[in-house]
Design an enzyme around this catalytic site. Structure first.
Site, PDB file in Angstrom:
ATOM      1  N   ASN A   1      16.594  57.216  40.210  1.00 50.53           N
ATOM      2  CA  ASN A   1      17.501  58.238  39.675  1.00 50.53           C
ATOM      3  C   ASN A   1      17.705  58.021  38.172  1.00 50.53           C
ATOM      4  O   ASN A   1      17.727  56.892  37.675  1.00 50.53           O
ATOM      5  CB  ASN A   1      18.822  58.300  40.442  1.00 50.53           C
ATOM      6  CG  ASN A   1      19.575  56.998  40.542  1.00 50.53           C
ATOM      7  OD1 ASN A   1      18.987  55.923  40.519  1.00 50.53           O
ATOM      8  ND2 ASN A   1      20.880  57.078  40.663  1.00 50.53           N
TER       9      ASN A   1
ATOM     10  N   GLU B   1      20.323  59.453  35.421  1.00 54.60           N
ATOM     11  CA  GLU B   1      21.534  60.246  35.190  1.00 54.60           C
ATOM     12  C   GLU B   1      21.608  60.713  33.741  1.00 54.60           C
ATOM     13  O   GLU B   1      20.789  60.341  32.895  1.00 54.60           O
ATOM     14  CB  GLU B   1      22.761  59.417  35.600  1.00 54.60           C
ATOM     15  CG  GLU B   1      22.720  59.079  37.077  1.00 54.60           C
ATOM     16  CD  GLU B   1      23.960  58.365  37.582  1.00 54.60           C
ATOM     17  OE1 GLU B   1      24.760  57.877  36.753  1.00 54.60           O
ATOM     18  OE2 GLU B   1      24.131  58.306  38.818  1.00 54.60           O
TER      19      GLU B   1
ATOM     20  N   CYS C   1      17.576  62.889  40.874  1.00 57.29           N
ATOM     21  CA  CYS C   1      17.540  61.926  41.977  1.00 57.29           C
ATOM     22  C   CYS C   1      16.216  61.157  42.009  1.00 57.29           C
ATOM     23  O   CYS C   1      15.186  61.621  41.495  1.00 57.29           O
ATOM     24  CB  CYS C   1      17.716  62.649  43.307  1.00 57.29           C
ATOM     25  SG  CYS C   1      19.391  63.210  43.634  1.00 57.29           S
TER      26      CYS C   1
ATOM     27  N   GLU D   1      14.259  60.652  44.529  1.00 57.25           N
ATOM     28  CA  GLU D   1      13.220  61.358  45.294  1.00 57.25           C
ATOM     29  C   GLU D   1      12.511  62.388  44.415  1.00 57.25           C
ATOM     30  O   GLU D   1      11.290  62.562  44.500  1.00 57.25           O
ATOM     31  CB  GLU D   1      13.837  62.072  46.497  1.00 57.25           C
ATOM     32  CG  GLU D   1      14.485  61.152  47.519  1.00 57.25           C
ATOM     33  CD  GLU D   1      15.963  60.889  47.243  1.00 57.25           C
ATOM     34  OE1 GLU D   1      16.353  60.824  46.059  1.00 57.25           O
ATOM     35  OE2 GLU D   1      16.707  60.738  48.223  1.00 57.25           O
TER      36      GLU D   1
ATOM     37  N   CYS E   1      19.965  63.472  49.476  1.00 61.34           N
ATOM     38  CA  CYS E   1      20.953  64.542  49.332  1.00 61.34           C
ATOM     39  C   CYS E   1      20.337  65.869  49.801  1.00 61.34           C
ATOM     40  O   CYS E   1      19.130  65.975  50.014  1.00 61.34           O
ATOM     41  CB  CYS E   1      21.418  64.648  47.885  1.00 61.34           C
ATOM     42  SG  CYS E   1      20.224  65.444  46.781  1.00 61.34           S
TER      43      CYS E   1
ATOM     44  N   CYS F   1      17.445  67.199  47.721  1.00 56.88           N
ATOM     45  CA  CYS F   1      16.202  66.425  47.884  1.00 56.88           C
ATOM     46  C   CYS F   1      15.556  66.696  49.235  1.00 56.88           C
ATOM     47  O   CYS F   1      14.327  66.636  49.362  1.00 56.88           O
ATOM     48  CB  CYS F   1      16.476  64.935  47.700  1.00 56.88           C
ATOM     49  SG  CYS F   1      16.709  64.515  45.965  1.00 56.88           S
TER      50      CYS F   1
HETATM   51  N1  THU Z   1      20.998  59.959  44.360  1.00 61.40           N
HETATM   52  C1  THU Z   1      19.645  59.879  44.497  1.00 61.40           C
HETATM   53  O1  THU Z   1      18.940  59.470  43.572  1.00 61.40           O
HETATM   54  N2  THU Z   1      19.113  60.249  45.682  1.00 61.40           N
HETATM   55  C2  THU Z   1      19.839  60.699  46.739  1.00 61.40           C
HETATM   56  O2  THU Z   1      19.264  61.160  47.706  1.00 61.40           O
HETATM   57  C3  THU Z   1      21.291  60.609  46.717  1.00 61.40           C
HETATM   58  C4  THU Z   1      21.902  60.462  45.376  1.00 61.40           C
HETATM   59  C5  THU Z   1      21.587  59.575  43.071  1.00 61.40           C
HETATM   60  C6  THU Z   1      22.115  60.715  42.255  1.00 61.40           C
HETATM   61  C7  THU Z   1      23.111  60.020  41.372  1.00 61.40           C
HETATM   62  O3  THU Z   1      22.426  59.508  40.231  1.00 61.40           O
HETATM   63  C8  THU Z   1      23.599  58.856  42.204  1.00 61.40           C
HETATM   64  O4  THU Z   1      22.677  58.714  43.266  1.00 61.40           O
HETATM   65  C9  THU Z   1      24.988  59.040  42.765  1.00 61.40           C
HETATM   66  O5  THU Z   1      25.118  60.251  43.403  1.00 61.40           O
END
Ligand code: THU
Length: 131
Positions: free
Chosen positions: A43, A45, A54, A56, A86, A89
């Site tokens: 991920n 941000e 994310c 994925e 999520c 994704c």
């Molecule tokens: N996140 C992912 O990278 N993948 C997921 O399937 C769930 C959430 C990340 C997004 C964000 O940077 C952090 O987790 C918190 O939500």
């Protein structure tokens, strides 16, 4: 090494490089493409929160960039009880994976549960012709 071990190792080391200063929640992902290549992602941000990406999605982008379009297996890892992909994704994975494709969800010690894409996203959106 088994497929799961390969995916776990790739996702775990991808997670180390995750950029998650806002949530402090690092995620790693690894996608096995149908040609046998493993594509990692983490991920990333952003100070403008909705611009974050994310793990994925990063792995999917790497797969597409390399010319692969079908997903054979997925592993997602976080330091959490069960970091399932999520909703967004799930739809992204659905674009490139059959319903039977396995999605392993791991914590830092190993795989905790395994789902199929169909279990994670029943009745996912498909762009069909109008009636
Ligand atoms: N996140 C992912 O990278 N993948 C997921 O399937 C769930 C959430 C990340 C997004 C964000 O940077 C952090 O987790 C918190 O939500």
């Amino acid at each position: 090494m088994s497929v799961i071990d390969n995916l776990f190792t790739a996702a775990k080391s991808a997670r180390v490089n995750a950029y998650a200063p806002y949530s402090d929640f690092k995620v790693g992902a690894a996608i096995l493409a149908e040609d046998g290549t493993v594509f990692p992602g983490c991920n990333v941000e952003n100070a403008a929160y909705p611009q974050g990406v994310c793990a994925e999605a990063g792995a999917i982008n790497a797969m597409i960039l390399a010319g692969q379009t079908r997903i054979a297996e997925v592993l997602v890892i976080a330091d959490a009880a069960l970091c399932t992909p999520c909703g967004g994704c799930r739809q992204k994975l659905n674009e490139f994976a059959d319903q039977s494709v396995k999605v392993h969800v791991a914590n830092l010690d190993g795989v905790r549960r395994t789902f199929t894409v169909g279990e994670l996203l029943p009745a996912g959106f498909e762009l069909n012709e109008k009636n």
